[in-house]
Scaffold this active site. Structure first.
Site, PDB file in Angstrom:
ATOM      1  N   ARG A  28       0.836  -1.197   0.000  1.00 47.06           N
ATOM      2  CA  ARG A  28       0.000   0.000   0.000  1.00 47.06           C
ATOM      3  C   ARG A  28       0.869   1.244   0.000  1.00 47.06           C
ATOM      4  O   ARG A  28       1.913   1.282   0.651  1.00 47.06           O
ATOM      5  CB  ARG A  28      -0.914   0.031   1.225  1.00 47.06           C
ATOM      6  CG  ARG A  28      -1.998  -1.019   1.167  1.00 47.06           C
ATOM      7  CD  ARG A  28      -3.044  -0.810   2.216  1.00 47.06           C
ATOM      8  NE  ARG A  28      -3.851  -2.019   2.364  1.00 47.06           N
ATOM      9  CZ  ARG A  28      -4.636  -2.248   3.388  1.00 47.06           C
ATOM     10  NH1 ARG A  28      -4.712  -1.373   4.361  1.00 47.06           N
ATOM     11  NH2 ARG A  28      -5.347  -3.361   3.455  1.00 47.06           N
ATOM     12  N   SER A 117      -8.394  -0.615  -0.163  1.00 45.78           N
ATOM     13  CA  SER A 117      -9.206  -1.145   0.926  1.00 45.78           C
ATOM     14  C   SER A 117      -9.957  -0.028   1.648  1.00 45.78           C
ATOM     15  O   SER A 117     -10.740   0.686   1.047  1.00 45.78           O
ATOM     16  CB  SER A 117      -8.325  -1.957   1.880  1.00 45.78           C
ATOM     17  OG  SER A 117      -9.087  -2.604   2.860  1.00 45.78           O
ATOM     18  N   HIS A 118      -9.680   0.144   2.939  1.00 42.04           N
ATOM     19  CA  HIS A 118     -10.371   1.141   3.759  1.00 42.04           C
ATOM     20  C   HIS A 118      -9.516   2.380   3.979  1.00 42.04           C
ATOM     21  O   HIS A 118      -9.916   3.274   4.729  1.00 42.04           O
ATOM     22  CB  HIS A 118     -10.707   0.521   5.120  1.00 42.04           C
ATOM     23  CG  HIS A 118      -9.479   0.117   5.873  1.00 42.04           C
ATOM     24  ND1 HIS A 118      -8.723  -0.969   5.497  1.00 42.04           N
ATOM     25  CD2 HIS A 118      -8.843   0.674   6.928  1.00 42.04           C
ATOM     26  CE1 HIS A 118      -7.681  -1.076   6.305  1.00 42.04           C
ATOM     27  NE2 HIS A 118      -7.735  -0.090   7.180  1.00 42.04           N
ATOM     28  N   LYS A 127      -3.494  -6.459  -3.171  1.00 44.10           N
ATOM     29  CA  LYS A 127      -3.628  -7.676  -2.377  1.00 44.10           C
ATOM     30  C   LYS A 127      -3.378  -8.855  -3.312  1.00 44.10           C
ATOM     31  O   LYS A 127      -3.872  -8.865  -4.445  1.00 44.10           O
ATOM     32  CB  LYS A 127      -5.017  -7.777  -1.741  1.00 44.10           C
ATOM     33  CG  LYS A 127      -5.261  -6.738  -0.661  1.00 44.10           C
ATOM     34  CD  LYS A 127      -6.645  -6.871  -0.042  1.00 44.10           C
ATOM     35  CE  LYS A 127      -6.847  -5.833   1.058  1.00 44.10           C
ATOM     36  NZ  LYS A 127      -8.213  -5.915   1.664  1.00 44.10           N
ATOM     37  N   ASP A 256     -16.567  -2.206   3.415  1.00 45.63           N
ATOM     38  CA  ASP A 256     -15.442  -1.314   3.152  1.00 45.63           C
ATOM     39  C   ASP A 256     -15.241  -1.178   1.648  1.00 45.63           C
ATOM     40  O   ASP A 256     -16.009  -1.709   0.844  1.00 45.63           O
ATOM     41  CB  ASP A 256     -14.176  -1.793   3.870  1.00 45.63           C
ATOM     42  CG  ASP A 256     -13.576  -3.053   3.275  1.00 45.63           C
ATOM     43  OD1 ASP A 256     -14.293  -3.797   2.582  1.00 45.63           O
ATOM     44  OD2 ASP A 256     -12.369  -3.293   3.498  1.00 45.63           O
ATOM     45  N   ASP A 258     -13.278  -2.377  -0.584  1.00 47.00           N
ATOM     46  CA  ASP A 258     -13.081  -3.528  -1.468  1.00 47.00           C
ATOM     47  C   ASP A 258     -13.881  -4.744  -1.034  1.00 47.00           C
ATOM     48  O   ASP A 258     -13.643  -5.852  -1.507  1.00 47.00           O
ATOM     49  CB  ASP A 258     -11.593  -3.865  -1.607  1.00 47.00           C
ATOM     50  CG  ASP A 258     -10.972  -4.410  -0.330  1.00 47.00           C
ATOM     51  OD1 ASP A 258     -11.364  -3.958   0.760  1.00 47.00           O
ATOM     52  OD2 ASP A 258     -10.078  -5.265  -0.411  1.00 47.00           O
ATOM     53  N   ASP A 260     -14.278  -6.655   1.699  1.00 46.54           N
ATOM     54  CA  ASP A 260     -13.894  -7.807   2.521  1.00 46.54           C
ATOM     55  C   ASP A 260     -14.040  -7.547   4.019  1.00 46.54           C
ATOM     56  O   ASP A 260     -13.763  -8.431   4.827  1.00 46.54           O
ATOM     57  CB  ASP A 260     -12.476  -8.291   2.192  1.00 46.54           C
ATOM     58  CG  ASP A 260     -11.402  -7.237   2.359  1.00 46.54           C
ATOM     59  OD1 ASP A 260     -11.690  -6.157   2.910  1.00 46.54           O
ATOM     60  OD2 ASP A 260     -10.253  -7.495   1.930  1.00 46.54           O
ATOM     61  N   ARG A 261     -14.501  -6.346   4.402  1.00 50.16           N
ATOM     62  CA  ARG A 261     -14.793  -6.040   5.807  1.00 50.16           C
ATOM     63  C   ARG A 261     -16.290  -5.779   5.951  1.00 50.16           C
ATOM     64  O   ARG A 261     -16.867  -5.041   5.153  1.00 50.16           O
ATOM     65  CB  ARG A 261     -14.053  -4.793   6.280  1.00 50.16           C
ATOM     66  CG  ARG A 261     -12.563  -4.924   6.410  1.00 50.16           C
ATOM     67  CD  ARG A 261     -12.003  -3.637   6.992  1.00 50.16           C
ATOM     68  NE  ARG A 261     -10.576  -3.703   7.185  1.00 50.16           N
ATOM     69  CZ  ARG A 261      -9.907  -3.004   8.094  1.00 50.16           C
ATOM     70  NH1 ARG A 261     -10.564  -2.167   8.884  1.00 50.16           N
ATOM     71  NH2 ARG A 261      -8.604  -3.113   8.210  1.00 50.16           N
ATOM     72  N   HIS A 343     -13.112  -8.561   9.196  1.00 50.98           N
ATOM     73  CA  HIS A 343     -12.778  -9.635   8.273  1.00 50.98           C
ATOM     74  C   HIS A 343     -13.303 -10.939   8.879  1.00 50.98           C
ATOM     75  O   HIS A 343     -12.970 -11.294  10.016  1.00 50.98           O
ATOM     76  CB  HIS A 343     -11.265  -9.759   8.088  1.00 50.98           C
ATOM     77  CG  HIS A 343     -10.645  -8.636   7.319  1.00 50.98           C
ATOM     78  ND1 HIS A 343     -10.574  -8.643   5.942  1.00 50.98           N
ATOM     79  CD2 HIS A 343     -10.060  -7.488   7.724  1.00 50.98           C
ATOM     80  CE1 HIS A 343      -9.959  -7.537   5.536  1.00 50.98           C
ATOM     81  NE2 HIS A 343      -9.651  -6.820   6.605  1.00 50.98           N
TER      82      HIS A 343
END
Length: 473
Positions: A28, A117-118, A127, A256, A258, A260-261, A343
């Site tokens: 990132r 992501s977030h 990722k 989130d 992407d 995944d949360r 997650h």
């Protein structure tokens, strides 16, 4: 289509990534500062080299809705094909769809999702998955070495665009197999995508679900005009909380950037945090698969460990981090896992990765099978007093060295603690945790007690141990 990237602006014989890009769980950086198309191209060349040396030939690629993602994806694909691997482009999609492509599309040896992501909207990253295994830690450092040495494979891969949205939705709807639709039909459910990449899939998914559905911000927009897509921050759940208060919905799910949360707001407007969601899922799993092995991250409430044990299950404490948990599940045989960040990982009837849309459906199924609403399931949990994640910088101090110093002092004093990830110290008042962040140069802490006074004593104890090494929170 992704934005075109001029080959002359990205091609290189070797490349040095900014050290801040090479993180523990993924890569990132800040767009235009530590991250740009040349980094994406070099990553493509380096990852292609790893794939080919492992005997692979094909990589799936997806990207999230950030403004910088199309340019990064185009450069990444260029690097992959010039490294000699074929690319299956899944386009704009949440990370779980990328994982699904690797797990189900056939002849796909790895995958990369371009996503921040977030993180703040001017951040982005990658990722990765190789051979069905999370790609992190030393693997990421090895990409840096390969790029710096220009030790790249050479070839000419092919590109294929694939659309897996329909197949993915069909697959995750199996989470509701055996559930009477009449149990869901009366529900009014909110879905807040936060203008992130999961929005279009949420629209497709709810069209196939019973019940009434209220959608919030499912149009993908990298400006994130309504609120930032991070369901672990309470203010980002304000629209769902207001909708519950106004009687528009019974409860809501939030995602989130992407996908995944997962965040959840119950029928009383309370936020259900990651460990509370894991506890609900664990109760459902234990009823169907007694004795199952579950993993919870080191930040999770003690009630998760105590309840799973009381239900006859086995529970392991895991280090924080989605890649570390996925790897630990494969090594231990755990079939369910979760962490405070939302997650949630499923390996009983799924592929073992974190997927917030699938997790939402599993929570609907768990509520139906347990015969209680999410609100009632939350009501049944013991009330505790806990801090949020306390993050603080210590200028001039290596966070990992600081944690090591405290851990050594605790051991010398004969204190009871778990060293799975930092130090989780148990006292008669509850527990406190001190660990080093794997994503920022910061220390993080958390504490939980049955009483407010106990929580105050735990924090005072933590501060006393930090003071012994010259750190003041």
């Amino acid at each position: 289509m992704a934005e075109r990237v001029a080959p002359a602006t990205v091609r290189c014989d070797r490349h040095r990534f900014d050290p801040s890009l090479l993180r523990e769980y993924d890569m990132r950086g800040v767009w235009g500062e530590t991250l740009g198309p040349r980094d994406a191209y070099a990553l493509g060349r380096s990852f292609a080299t790893r794939v080919r040396r492992a005997g692979g030939t094909c990589v799936a690629v997806g990207y999230d809705g950030r403004l910088s993602s199309p340019a990064l994806e185009a450069a990444l694909v260029m690097g992959l094909v010039e490294g000699g691997v074929d690319v299956r482009r899944i386009g704009l999609a949440p990370t779980p769809l990328l994982y699904y492509a690797v797990a189900s599309a056939g002849e796909v040896d790895g995958g990369i999702e371009v996503t921040g992501s977030h993180n703040p909207k001017n951040h982005n990253g990658f990722k990765m998955d190789l051979g069905g295994q999370p790609f992190f830690g030393n693997d990421i450092l090895d990409l840096g070495r390969i790029a710096a040495e220009g030790d790249w494979s050479v070839g000419s891969g092919a590109i294929e665009d694939i659309d897996l949205a329909a197949a993915y939705c069909t697959r995750i709807l199996h989470a509701l197999d055996g559930i009477d639709p009449a149990r869901i039909e009366p529900l009014r459910i909110g879905w807040d995508a936060g203008n992130g990449a999961a929005g279009p899939l949420i629209e497709r998914l709810v069209a196939q679900l019973p019940g009434q559905h209220v959608l919030f911000y499912t149009t993908v927009d990298g400006h994130f005009p309504h609120h930032h897509p991070d369901p672990t921050v309470a203010e980002n759940l304000g629209d769902l909380i207001a909708a519950v208060a106004q009687g528009e919905i019974d409860f809501g799910f939030a995602f989130d950037g992407d996908g995944d949360r997962l965040g959840v707001v119950d029928g009383r407007g309370r936020i259900l945090w990651g460990d509370q969601l894991l506890l609900i899922l664990a109760q459902d799993l234990m009823a169907r698969r007694p004795g199952s092995l579950i993993m919870a991250d080191v930040k999770s409430s003690q009630m998760v460990f105590d309840t799973v044990t009381a239900l006859g299950g086995k529970v392991l404490m895991a280090p924080t981090g989605h890649s570390l948990i996925k790897s630990g599940m494969k090594q231990s045989g755990a079939v369910l896992a979760g962490e405070m960040t939302g997650h949630l990982f499923f390996a009983d009837d799924y592929y073992g990765y974190d997927d917030a849309l699938y997790a939402a459906l599993r929570l609907l199924a768990a509520s139906a099978r347990l015969g209680r609403s999410l609100t009632a399931l939350r009501d049944a949990m013991p009330e505790t007093h806990a801090t949020p994640d306390l993050r603080f910088a210590v200028p001039g101090v290596d966070p990992f060295a600081a944690v090591a110093q405290v851990t050594a002092l605790l051991a010398e004093a004969g204190m009871a603690f778990d060293a799975t990830d930092g130090a989780r110290v148990t006292t008669p008042d509850g527990w406190w945790l001190l660990r080093a962040s794997n994503t920022q140069a910061m220390l993080t802490a958390r504490a939980e007690s049955p009483t407010a006074a106990g929580l105050d004593r735990l924090l005072a104890d933590l501060d006393a141990w930090l003071a012994r090494i010259g750190i003041h929170r």
